[in-house]
Write a protein that holds these residues in place. Structure first.
Motif, PDB file in Angstrom:
ATOM      1  N   ASN A 169       8.951  -1.010   7.629  1.00  0.00           N
ATOM      2  CA  ASN A 169       8.580  -0.947   9.258  1.00  0.00           C
ATOM      3  C   ASN A 169       7.690   0.098   9.522  1.00  0.00           C
ATOM      4  N   SER A 170       7.152   0.792   8.744  1.00  0.00           N
ATOM      5  CA  SER A 170       6.455   2.040   9.403  1.00  0.00           C
ATOM      6  C   SER A 170       5.011   1.850   9.114  1.00  0.00           C
ATOM      7  N   GLY A 171       4.517   0.644   8.555  1.00  0.00           N
ATOM      8  CA  GLY A 171       2.882   0.515   8.451  1.00  0.00           C
ATOM      9  C   GLY A 171       2.510   1.058   7.168  1.00  0.00           C
ATOM     10  N   VAL A 172       3.318   1.745   6.426  1.00  0.00           N
ATOM     11  CA  VAL A 172       2.960   1.834   5.140  1.00  0.00           C
ATOM     12  C   VAL A 172       3.451   0.905   4.117  1.00  0.00           C
ATOM     13  N   THR A 173       2.762   0.550   3.093  1.00  0.00           N
ATOM     14  CA  THR A 173       2.992  -0.527   2.088  1.00  0.00           C
ATOM     15  C   THR A 173       2.861   0.138   0.732  1.00  0.00           C
ATOM     16  N   VAL A 174       3.739  -0.201  -0.174  1.00  0.00           N
ATOM     17  CA  VAL A 174       4.029   0.288  -1.396  1.00  0.00           C
ATOM     18  C   VAL A 174       3.894  -0.573  -2.480  1.00  0.00           C
ATOM     19  N   ASN A 175       3.194  -0.395  -3.489  1.00  0.00           N
ATOM     20  CA  ASN A 175       3.007  -1.487  -4.608  1.00  0.00           C
ATOM     21  C   ASN A 175       2.882  -0.767  -5.824  1.00  0.00           C
ATOM     22  N   ALA A 176       2.943  -1.548  -6.880  1.00  0.00           N
ATOM     23  CA  ALA A 176       2.885  -1.040  -8.248  1.00  0.00           C
ATOM     24  C   ALA A 176       2.055  -1.953  -8.996  1.00  0.00           C
ATOM     25  N   ILE A 177       1.083  -1.503  -9.652  1.00  0.00           N
ATOM     26  CA  ILE A 177       0.170  -2.302 -10.525  1.00  0.00           C
ATOM     27  C   ILE A 177       0.766  -1.900 -12.002  1.00  0.00           C
ATOM     28  N   CYS A 178       0.770  -3.030 -12.697  1.00  0.00           N
ATOM     29  CA  CYS A 178       1.194  -3.201 -14.174  1.00  0.00           C
ATOM     30  C   CYS A 178       0.334  -3.803 -14.950  1.00  0.00           C
ATOM     31  N   PRO A 179      -0.864  -3.048 -15.488  1.00  0.00           N
ATOM     32  CA  PRO A 179      -1.668  -3.773 -16.036  1.00  0.00           C
ATOM     33  C   PRO A 179      -1.409  -4.484 -17.536  1.00  0.00           C
ATOM     34  N   GLY A 180      -2.142  -5.454 -17.812  1.00  0.00           N
ATOM     35  CA  GLY A 180      -1.570  -5.927 -18.908  1.00  0.00           C
ATOM     36  C   GLY A 180      -2.324  -5.386 -20.192  1.00  0.00           C
ATOM     37  N   TRP A 181      -2.325  -5.932 -21.317  1.00  0.00           N
ATOM     38  CA  TRP A 181      -2.923  -5.254 -22.518  1.00  0.00           C
ATOM     39  C   TRP A 181      -4.419  -5.588 -22.754  1.00  0.00           C
ATOM     40  N   VAL A 182      -5.133  -4.779 -23.427  1.00  0.00           N
ATOM     41  CA  VAL A 182      -6.322  -4.754 -23.603  1.00  0.00           C
ATOM     42  C   VAL A 182      -6.474  -4.902 -25.152  1.00  0.00           C
ATOM     43  N   MET A 240       1.269   9.856   6.224  1.00  0.00           N
ATOM     44  CA  MET A 240       1.039   8.180   6.404  1.00  0.00           C
ATOM     45  C   MET A 240       2.125   7.664   7.623  1.00  0.00           C
ATOM     46  N   LYS A 241       3.228   7.918   7.387  1.00  0.00           N
ATOM     47  CA  LYS A 241       4.502   7.336   8.311  1.00  0.00           C
ATOM     48  C   LYS A 241       4.093   7.760   9.604  1.00  0.00           C
ATOM     49  N   ALA A 242       3.842   9.380   9.841  1.00  0.00           N
ATOM     50  CA  ALA A 242       3.502   9.711  11.158  1.00  0.00           C
ATOM     51  C   ALA A 242       2.276   8.810  11.948  1.00  0.00           C
ATOM     52  N   LYS A 243       1.447   8.741  10.921  1.00  0.00           N
ATOM     53  CA  LYS A 243       0.196   7.890  11.664  1.00  0.00           C
ATOM     54  C   LYS A 243       0.337   6.064  11.802  1.00  0.00           C
ATOM     55  N   GLY A 244       1.485   5.835  11.061  1.00  0.00           N
ATOM     56  CA  GLY A 244       1.842   4.501  11.199  1.00  0.00           C
ATOM     57  C   GLY A 244       0.879   3.571   9.969  1.00  0.00           C
ATOM     58  N   TRP A 245       0.308   4.204   9.173  1.00  0.00           N
ATOM     59  CA  TRP A 245      -0.487   3.260   8.321  1.00  0.00           C
ATOM     60  C   TRP A 245      -0.709   4.156   7.085  1.00  0.00           C
ATOM     61  N   GLY A 246      -0.694   3.417   5.903  1.00  0.00           N
ATOM     62  CA  GLY A 246      -0.962   3.882   4.648  1.00  0.00           C
ATOM     63  C   GLY A 246      -0.784   3.082   3.389  1.00  0.00           C
ATOM     64  N   ARG A 247      -1.479   3.580   2.327  1.00  0.00           N
ATOM     65  CA  ARG A 247      -1.234   2.829   1.296  1.00  0.00           C
ATOM     66  C   ARG A 247      -0.754   3.648   0.041  1.00  0.00           C
ATOM     67  N   ILE A 248       0.316   3.335  -0.801  1.00  0.00           N
ATOM     68  CA  ILE A 248       0.821   3.755  -1.745  1.00  0.00           C
ATOM     69  C   ILE A 248       0.739   2.922  -3.277  1.00  0.00           C
ATOM     70  N   ILE A 249       0.176   3.215  -4.114  1.00  0.00           N
ATOM     71  CA  ILE A 249      -0.246   2.258  -5.238  1.00  0.00           C
ATOM     72  C   ILE A 249       0.237   3.170  -6.312  1.00  0.00           C
ATOM     73  N   ASN A 250       1.489   2.628  -7.161  1.00  0.00           N
ATOM     74  CA  ASN A 250       1.958   3.231  -8.264  1.00  0.00           C
ATOM     75  C   ASN A 250       1.348   2.783  -9.529  1.00  0.00           C
ATOM     76  N   ILE A 251       1.226   3.178 -10.732  1.00  0.00           N
ATOM     77  CA  ILE A 251       0.713   2.643 -11.840  1.00  0.00           C
ATOM     78  C   ILE A 251       1.876   2.615 -12.810  1.00  0.00           C
ATOM     79  N   ALA A 252       2.340   1.466 -13.278  1.00  0.00           N
ATOM     80  CA  ALA A 252       3.368   1.277 -14.076  1.00  0.00           C
ATOM     81  C   ALA A 252       3.159   0.415 -15.138  1.00  0.00           C
ATOM     82  N   SER A 253       3.978   0.567 -16.322  1.00  0.00           N
ATOM     83  CA  SER A 253       3.521  -0.697 -17.274  1.00  0.00           C
ATOM     84  C   SER A 253       5.320  -1.484 -17.609  1.00  0.00           C
TER      85      SER A 253
END
Length: 89
Positions: free
Chosen positions: A48-61, A1-14
């Motif tokens: 600065n590489s075009g790769v974004t990194v985020n975490a999703i913290c879902p709520g309760w069900v 991703m870094k070499a291509k200059g674009w990407g998305r990393i999405i982690n799931i946490a709580s």
């Protein structure tokens, strides 16, 4: 991703909730804290590489278990002075 200059990393946490049983909070908080910390570090390192990194913290069900916990909490709140009691807000 870094070499291509674009990407998305999405982690799931709580996030451990104060209403969860104390015995399970220690089991879920450490791994989630690690995932969130790793996410923050990766986001900063890749900013600065075009790769974004985020975490999703879902709520309760609303499950039967959660419904019982809500009802039990409501009973305790009424027993200890009602909804206006800041101790249970």
């Amino acid at each position: 991703m870094k070499a291509k200059g674009w990407g998305r990393i999405i982690n799931i946490a709580s996030r451990a909730r104060p209403s969860s049983p104390a015995r399970s909070r220690s089991l879920t908080s450490r791994p989630s804290t690690g995932v969130l910390g790793m996410t923050k570090v990766a986001a900063i390192e890749l900013a600065n590489s075009g790769v974004t990194v985020n975490a999703i913290c879902p709520g309760w069900v609303l499950t039967p278990l959660v419904q019982k916990q809500l009802e039990d909490r409501a009973k305790r709140t009424r027993h200890h002075g009602g909804e206006g009691n800041p101790r249970f807000s």
